[in-house]
Design a protein around this motif. Structure first.
Motif, PDB file in Angstrom:
ATOM      1  N   ILE A 117       0.860  -1.178   0.000  1.00 60.12           N
ATOM      2  CA  ILE A 117       0.000   0.000   0.000  1.00 60.12           C
ATOM      3  C   ILE A 117       0.898   1.230   0.000  1.00 60.12           C
ATOM      4  O   ILE A 117       1.746   1.385   0.881  1.00 60.12           O
ATOM      5  N   ILE A 118       0.746   2.088  -1.007  1.00 62.32           N
ATOM      6  CA  ILE A 118       1.530   3.326  -1.097  1.00 62.32           C
ATOM      7  C   ILE A 118       0.583   4.464  -1.455  1.00 62.32           C
ATOM      8  O   ILE A 118      -0.222   4.337  -2.388  1.00 62.32           O
ATOM      9  N   ALA A 119       0.670   5.581  -0.728  1.00 60.09           N
ATOM     10  CA  ALA A 119      -0.190   6.736  -0.984  1.00 60.09           C
ATOM     11  C   ALA A 119       0.644   7.924  -1.450  1.00 60.09           C
ATOM     12  O   ALA A 119       1.801   8.091  -1.051  1.00 60.09           O
ATOM     13  N   GLY A 120       0.039   8.754  -2.293  1.00 61.78           N
ATOM     14  CA  GLY A 120       0.708   9.945  -2.807  1.00 61.78           C
ATOM     15  C   GLY A 120      -0.104  10.498  -3.966  1.00 61.78           C
ATOM     16  O   GLY A 120      -1.215  10.033  -4.238  1.00 61.78           O
ATOM     17  N   THR A 121       0.429  11.445  -4.682  1.00 63.27           N
ATOM     18  CA  THR A 121      -0.259  11.974  -5.866  1.00 63.27           C
ATOM     19  C   THR A 121      -0.069  11.002  -7.036  1.00 63.27           C
ATOM     20  O   THR A 121       0.793  10.119  -6.987  1.00 63.27           O
ATOM     21  N   LEU A 122      -0.838  11.183  -8.091  1.00 63.35           N
ATOM     22  CA  LEU A 122      -0.695  10.323  -9.274  1.00 63.35           C
ATOM     23  C   LEU A 122       0.706  10.447  -9.870  1.00 63.35           C
ATOM     24  O   LEU A 122       1.292   9.457 -10.315  1.00 63.35           O
ATOM     25  N   GLU A 123       1.240  11.660  -9.882  1.00 66.21           N
ATOM     26  CA  GLU A 123       2.590  11.867 -10.411  1.00 66.21           C
ATOM     27  C   GLU A 123       3.618  11.096  -9.577  1.00 66.21           C
ATOM     28  O   GLU A 123       4.610  10.589 -10.111  1.00 66.21           O
ATOM     29  N   GLU A 124       3.381  10.995  -8.285  1.00 64.57           N
ATOM     30  CA  GLU A 124       4.300  10.272  -7.402  1.00 64.57           C
ATOM     31  C   GLU A 124       4.105   8.763  -7.504  1.00 64.57           C
ATOM     32  O   GLU A 124       5.082   7.999  -7.529  1.00 64.57           O
ATOM     33  N   LEU A 125       2.849   8.323  -7.586  1.00 65.83           N
ATOM     34  CA  LEU A 125       2.568   6.880  -7.617  1.00 65.83           C
ATOM     35  C   LEU A 125       3.073   6.220  -8.895  1.00 65.83           C
ATOM     36  O   LEU A 125       3.453   5.050  -8.875  1.00 65.83           O
ATOM     37  N   LYS A 126       3.090   6.965  -9.984  1.00 64.71           N
ATOM     38  CA  LYS A 126       3.534   6.344 -11.246  1.00 64.71           C
ATOM     39  C   LYS A 126       5.015   5.975 -11.215  1.00 64.71           C
ATOM     40  O   LYS A 126       5.493   5.217 -12.058  1.00 64.71           O
ATOM     41  N   GLU A 127       5.754   6.498 -10.219  1.00 63.90           N
ATOM     42  CA  GLU A 127       7.190   6.214 -10.097  1.00 63.90           C
ATOM     43  C   GLU A 127       7.493   5.160  -9.028  1.00 63.90           C
ATOM     44  O   GLU A 127       8.655   4.783  -8.853  1.00 63.90           O
ATOM     45  N   GLN A 128       6.469   4.664  -8.327  1.00 61.96           N
ATOM     46  CA  GLN A 128       6.693   3.725  -7.232  1.00 61.96           C
ATOM     47  C   GLN A 128       6.740   2.276  -7.729  1.00 61.96           C
ATOM     48  O   GLN A 128       6.244   1.953  -8.818  1.00 61.96           O
ATOM     49  N   GLU A 129       7.302   1.392  -6.909  1.00 60.47           N
ATOM     50  CA  GLU A 129       7.391  -0.034  -7.247  1.00 60.47           C
ATOM     51  C   GLU A 129       6.324  -0.792  -6.460  1.00 60.47           C
ATOM     52  O   GLU A 129       6.348  -0.825  -5.230  1.00 60.47           O
ATOM     53  N   PHE A 130       5.387  -1.424  -7.177  1.00 60.77           N
ATOM     54  CA  PHE A 130       4.288  -2.152  -6.530  1.00 60.77           C
ATOM     55  C   PHE A 130       4.405  -3.669  -6.668  1.00 60.77           C
ATOM     56  O   PHE A 130       3.704  -4.403  -5.988  1.00 60.77           O
TER      57      PHE A 130
END
Length: 301
Positions: free
Chosen positions: A250-263
Motif C-alpha cells: 500500500i503506497i499513498a501519494g499523488t498520481l505523479e508520485e505513484l507512477k514512479e513507485q514499485e508495486f
C-alpha cells in the motif's frame, strides 16, 4: 400343540434420493487455497463438478494447488467459456452438485450475476457462499468504506482507443467528497487478431494493469478533458497491490508520485481520495510517500 404364527417380514420401502442438486457459487477470497470458508470448503469437497472462473480475477497460486487442497479436479473457465459456454456450468446442476469458484466474492462482478440469472431461468437452484473481496479489503489503507462512491474500471488504452468513460464518475464522486475505487484491467487469453487473419488461433500473453499505468492514463484523461476532476500533482491517491496476501503493498501519494513507485506483481488497484477525515489521514500517513506534495482542501500538508 399350537402352531406358532410366522411373523410376516415387513418390506422396506425404497426411499427416493432427495438430496438437492444445486449450483454453488463460492468465493475463494484474496489470498491462497486456504482463504476459502469452512462451508465453501465442505461444498467443494461434496461437489460432482468444480469450475474455476479465471476471467474477472486471478489467484496468486496455480490451479494444481487448489486441486490438491480440495481433493477435486477443477475445470478452468476462461473468458470464452464464461461468455459463450456458461450453460456447461449451470445446466449440469439440474442433476449434479456443481461448484463454481470465484476469486474474491461472487457478487462483485456482473459476469457472475448473469450466470445466476440464467441458471434460475433454467430452474437451477443457486446458493452463494461469500468471502473477502477488494471492495472490502480496500479499507485496509485506512479509508472508511462508507465514504466511497461509485467504483470504476480503467481499461488499457490502445493506440486508437483511449476511453475516458470513467472520468465523469470520478468527478461526481469527488464532487460529493467521496473516494473512488478504481479496478484495473486484466487481459487474459486475448486473441491475436493478426495471427487469426493468417488462419492461426493464437492468444496474447496475459496483461495486468499496474498502478503505474493506471496513474499515467488518469493523468492523460485529465489533460485531455481538463474538467478538474482531480489534480495529478495534488490529489491524494492510494495504490494497492496483492491485498489479502502476505506481501501486499500500500503506497499513498499523488498520481505523479505513484507512477514512479514499485508495486510488484499483480493484482493492483487504485483509490482516488475525496474528502479525507482526520482519522482516515492518521491511518494513511504510514503509507504516504516521503516528501509527498499532496494537498487537502487546497492547503499544503
Amino acid at each position: 400343540k399350537k402352531k406358532k404364527k410366522k411373523k410376516k417380514k415387513k418390506k422396506k420401502k425404497k426411499t427416493k434420493n432427495t438430496e438437492k442438486m444445486v449450483l454453488y457459487i463460492i468465493g475463494l477470497g484474496l489470498g491462497d487455497e486456504k482463504d476459502v470458508t469452512v462451508r465453501g470448503y465442505e461444498l467443494i469437497k461434496s461437489a460432482d463438478l468444480v469450475f474455476l472462473e479465471a476471467y474477472t480475477s486471478i489467484l496468486c497460486i496455480d490451479k494444481t494447488k487448489l486441486e490438491e487442497y480440495y481433493g477435486k479436479s477443477i475445470t478452468v473457465a476462461d473468458r470464452n467459456f464464461v461468455e459463450c459456454e456458461a450453460d456447461q456450468i449451470y445446466l449440469p446442476a439440474k442433476t449434479k452438485k456443481v461448484a463454481l469458484l470465484i476469486v474474491g466474492d461472487p457478487v462483485c462482478a456482473t459476469t457472475h450475476t448473469d450466470i445466476i440469472i440464467r441458471a434460475k431461468e433454467e430452474g437451477v437452484p443457486v446458493e452463494i457462499v461469500h468471502n473477502a473481496s477488494i471492495m472490502g479489503a480496500a479499507g485496509s489503507c485506512g479509508l472508511q468504506l462508507y465514504n466511497f462512491g461509485q467504483t470504476i474500471s480503467i481499461p488499457f488504452f490502445e493506440e486508437n482507443w483511449r476511453p475516458t468513460s470513467f472520468y465523469p464518475k470520478i468527478k461526481y464522486n469527488r464532487g460529493g467528497g467521496m473516494h473512488t475505487l478504481c479496478l484495473l484491467d486484466i487481459k487474459v487469453k486475448e486473441p491475436d487478431f493478426e495471427a487469426m487473419a493468417r488462419g492461426r488461433t493464437v492468444f496474447l500473453p496475459p496483461r495486468y494493469m499496474s498502478v503505474n499505468t493506471a496513474a499515467e492514463q488518469l493523468i492523460e484523461a485529465e489533460e485531455t478533458l481538463g474538467e478538474g476532476a482531480f489534480s495529478p500533482t495534488e490529489t491524494l491517491c492510494v495504490g494497492l497491490a496483492r491485498l489479502g496476501q502476505t506481501d501486499q503493498v500500500i503506497i499513498a501519494g499523488t498520481l505523479e508520485e505513484l507512477k514512479e513507485q514499485e508495486f510488484g506483481n499483480p493484482l493492483h488497484s487504485l483509490i482516488i481520495c475525496g474528502d479525507t477525515h482526520e482519522l482516515e489521514l492518521e491511518m494513511l500517513k504510514q503509507f504516504i510517500v516521503e516528501g509527498s506534495k499532496y494537498k487537502l482542501d487546497g492547503k499544503d500538508t
